[in-house]
Design an enzyme around this catalytic site. Structure first.
Site, mmCIF file in Angstrom:
data_model
loop_
_atom_site.group_PDB
_atom_site.id
_atom_site.type_symbol
_atom_site.label_atom_id
_atom_site.label_comp_id
_atom_site.label_asym_id
_atom_site.label_seq_id
_atom_site.Cartn_x
_atom_site.Cartn_y
_atom_site.Cartn_z
ATOM 1 N N PHE A 145 -7.943 86.536 -103.129
ATOM 2 C CA PHE A 145 -7.528 85.885 -102.275
ATOM 3 C C PHE A 145 -6.622 84.965 -103.815
ATOM 4 O O PHE A 145 -7.643 83.716 -104.531
ATOM 5 C CB PHE A 145 -7.571 84.372 -101.521
ATOM 6 C CG PHE A 145 -6.463 83.801 -100.790
ATOM 7 C CD1 PHE A 145 -6.108 83.873 -99.528
ATOM 8 C CD2 PHE A 145 -5.346 83.221 -101.626
ATOM 9 C CE1 PHE A 145 -4.834 84.164 -99.541
ATOM 10 C CE2 PHE A 145 -4.437 82.143 -101.682
ATOM 11 C CZ PHE A 145 -4.396 82.591 -99.644
ATOM 12 N N ASP A 230 -9.096 83.707 -112.423
ATOM 13 C CA ASP A 230 -8.678 82.412 -110.964
ATOM 14 C C ASP A 230 -9.631 81.537 -110.806
ATOM 15 O O ASP A 230 -10.565 81.582 -109.768
ATOM 16 C CB ASP A 230 -8.100 83.644 -110.068
ATOM 17 C CG ASP A 230 -7.608 82.279 -108.836
ATOM 18 O OD1 ASP A 230 -7.540 81.341 -108.877
ATOM 19 O OD2 ASP A 230 -6.507 83.082 -108.318
ATOM 20 N N LYS A 259 -5.046 73.658 -108.073
ATOM 21 C CA LYS A 259 -4.611 72.656 -106.892
ATOM 22 C C LYS A 259 -5.841 71.213 -107.585
ATOM 23 O O LYS A 259 -5.460 70.582 -107.191
ATOM 24 C CB LYS A 259 -6.130 73.193 -106.025
ATOM 25 C CG LYS A 259 -6.146 74.222 -105.139
ATOM 26 C CD LYS A 259 -7.176 74.889 -104.774
ATOM 27 C CE LYS A 259 -7.199 76.127 -103.513
ATOM 28 N NZ LYS A 259 -6.560 76.449 -102.528
HETATM 29 C C1 PLP Z 1 -8.298 81.710 -105.959
HETATM 30 C C2 PLP Z 1 -7.465 80.842 -105.766
HETATM 31 N N1 PLP Z 1 -5.975 81.187 -106.178
HETATM 32 C C3 PLP Z 1 -5.190 80.851 -105.101
HETATM 33 C C4 PLP Z 1 -4.852 80.455 -104.789
HETATM 34 C C5 PLP Z 1 -2.903 80.159 -104.182
HETATM 35 O O1 PLP Z 1 -2.849 78.768 -104.557
HETATM 36 P P1 PLP Z 1 -1.477 77.685 -103.600
HETATM 37 O O2 PLP Z 1 -1.422 77.979 -102.352
HETATM 38 O O3 PLP Z 1 -1.789 76.629 -104.299
HETATM 39 O O4 PLP Z 1 -0.454 78.943 -104.473
HETATM 40 C C6 PLP Z 1 -5.840 80.305 -103.974
HETATM 41 C C7 PLP Z 1 -5.430 78.847 -102.427
HETATM 42 O O5 PLP Z 1 -6.160 79.228 -101.911
HETATM 43 C C8 PLP Z 1 -6.648 80.272 -104.395
HETATM 44 O O6 PLP Z 1 -8.226 80.069 -103.740
#
Ligand code: PLP
Length: 404
Positions: A145, A230, A259
């Protein structure tokens, strides 16, 4: 006798009526929050064990972060990157040092930071590695994700996230998460990056097998491929270290952060990498009106300061051990398996007992907010300011829910 009129049903109905149905929230309408606790419009209090999917690592309205935001609100909030403002360098410098990298590029949401990392990796591939035009490939993991943009969902393996949103962006190769041989087999001269979550959050807090991340690091180095971590959900103290990837003593070429970087106040994301990587971007090639704005930088600088103390990482490790011990004790008593690190757990509930959604609804009735994912899994990720007492209370509520 006076009749009490509850505000929750009306507020839920209004939200249902006026918004796209892209979420299926628990029936709780939050009005106020502090630390690990939120209060709903009817005055009921809940322990927040989701913490904004880790955006609230420092708790709701952390005093230092609120003070930084207030002070900045009274000075200047937005300039765009057409000008430089006086909070910009301090934030980028602080975050670069926290990451041990030379440069930072601030954006807003996590998905934007992931998009940034993809663009940088591709350009690095063409201009530095020498990959032929349009041929760059990025290896990603199944069940990943990374966000919701059309390019990012192009390499999602979740049908809900992906179906009906094509045509899809090419250039991504999906391998099973944790399978080093598959990563090795997928690398070819056009590979510019391996992009992975050091722990897969949305997939159910999946921790890869020991040695996997170190193995990916080795493969990337051997093959002149960028390793992109990530850490949007796993980073910034969540797992007991600043970055989850540190548990394997691995340093990626690029960190992707979001976040908690915004302190639970503003969306702040960023990528951090050395000049040899992030230095490939030139004016006009990438940017964002709001990315790196003064308010975001003021809050982000304070977030970096909080992390520099090590206090939150230590709390997460210590209280996380307590949380995991408590959860392990529930195995066989309604819990099938527990995964995670620090104050972060994926808990598989016995599917014969209830779904993850039902478990979260029953937890909410008992004053604990958590979020289900994929069938019978629930995720627990309390703010790192949670107390031992609150933690024990939440675990007791889970035990009660499982008892039926
Ligand atoms: C590992 C990871 N990458 C990217 C994102 C995307 O972040 P955003 O919702 O701020 O676009 C998330 C969101 O849950 C995430 O958990």
């Amino acid at each position: 006798m006076t009749t009490v009129e509850f505000r929750t049903p009306g507020a839920l109905a209004d939200a249902e009526k006026w918004t796209a149905h892209n979420y299926h929230p628990l029936p709780v309408v939050v009005a106020e929050a502090e630390g690990a606790w939120v209060t709903d419009v009817d005055g009921r209090r809940y322990l927040d064990f989701l913490a904004g999917y880790s955006a609230l690592n420092f708790g709701h309205r952390h005093p230092g972060l609120i003070a930084a935001a207030h002070a900045q609100l009274d000075r200047v909030t937005l300039t765009s990157r057409a000008f430089v403002h006086d909070q910009f360098a301090a934030f980028c410098h602080g975050l670069a040092e926290l990451c041990g990298k030379e440069l930072v590029l601030p954006m807003n949401t996590g998905a934007e930071a992931v998009e940034t990392a993809i663009k940088v990796a591709r350009k690095w591939g063409y201009r530095v590695k020498g990959v032929a035009d349009e041929r760059a490939e990025i290896i990603v993991a199944a069940d990943n994700f990374h966000g919701r943009t059309t390019t990012i969902v192009s390499f999602s393996t979740d049908p809900d996230a992906r179906a009906d949103f094509g045509p899809y962006t090419p250039g991504f190769v999906v391998v099973p998460y944790g399978d080093l041989a598959a990563v090795r087999a997928a690398i070819n001269p056009n590979t510019v990056a391996v992009l992975m979550e050091p722990i897969q959050g949305e997939a159910g807090v999946l921790v890869p097998p020991a040695g996997f991340l170190a193995g990916v690091r080795e493969l990337c180095t051997e093959n002149n491929v960028l390793m992109i971590a990530d850490e949007i959900q796993s980073g910034l103290g969540r797992t007991g270290k600043t970055f989850a990837i540190e548990h394997e003593d691995v340093v990626p070429d690029m960190y992707v952060l979001g976040k908690a970087l915004g302190g639970g106040i503003v969306p702040v994301s960023a990528v951090a990498a050395d000049r040899a990587v992030l230095g490939v971007l030139r004016p006009g090639e990438h940017g964002s009106t709001f990315g790196g704005n003064p308010l975001a930088c003021a809050v982000g600088t304070e977030v970096v300061r909080l992390l520099e103390t090590g206090e939150f990482q230590e709390r997460s490790a210590r209280l996380g051990a307590r949380m995991h011990a408590g959860l392990e004790a529930l195995i066989g008593k309604g819990v099938v398996a527990v995964r995670g690190r620090g104050l972060w757990a994926g808990v598989d509930i016995d599917p014969l007992l209830m779904t993850g959604r039902q478990a979260c609804e029953r937890l909410a009735e008992r004053g604990v907010l958590a979020k289900d994912t994929h069938g019978s899994t629930i995720r627990l990720a309390p703010p790192l300011v949670v107390t031992e007492e609150d933690l024990d209370h939440a675990l007791a509520q889970l035990a009660e829910v499982l008892r039926g």
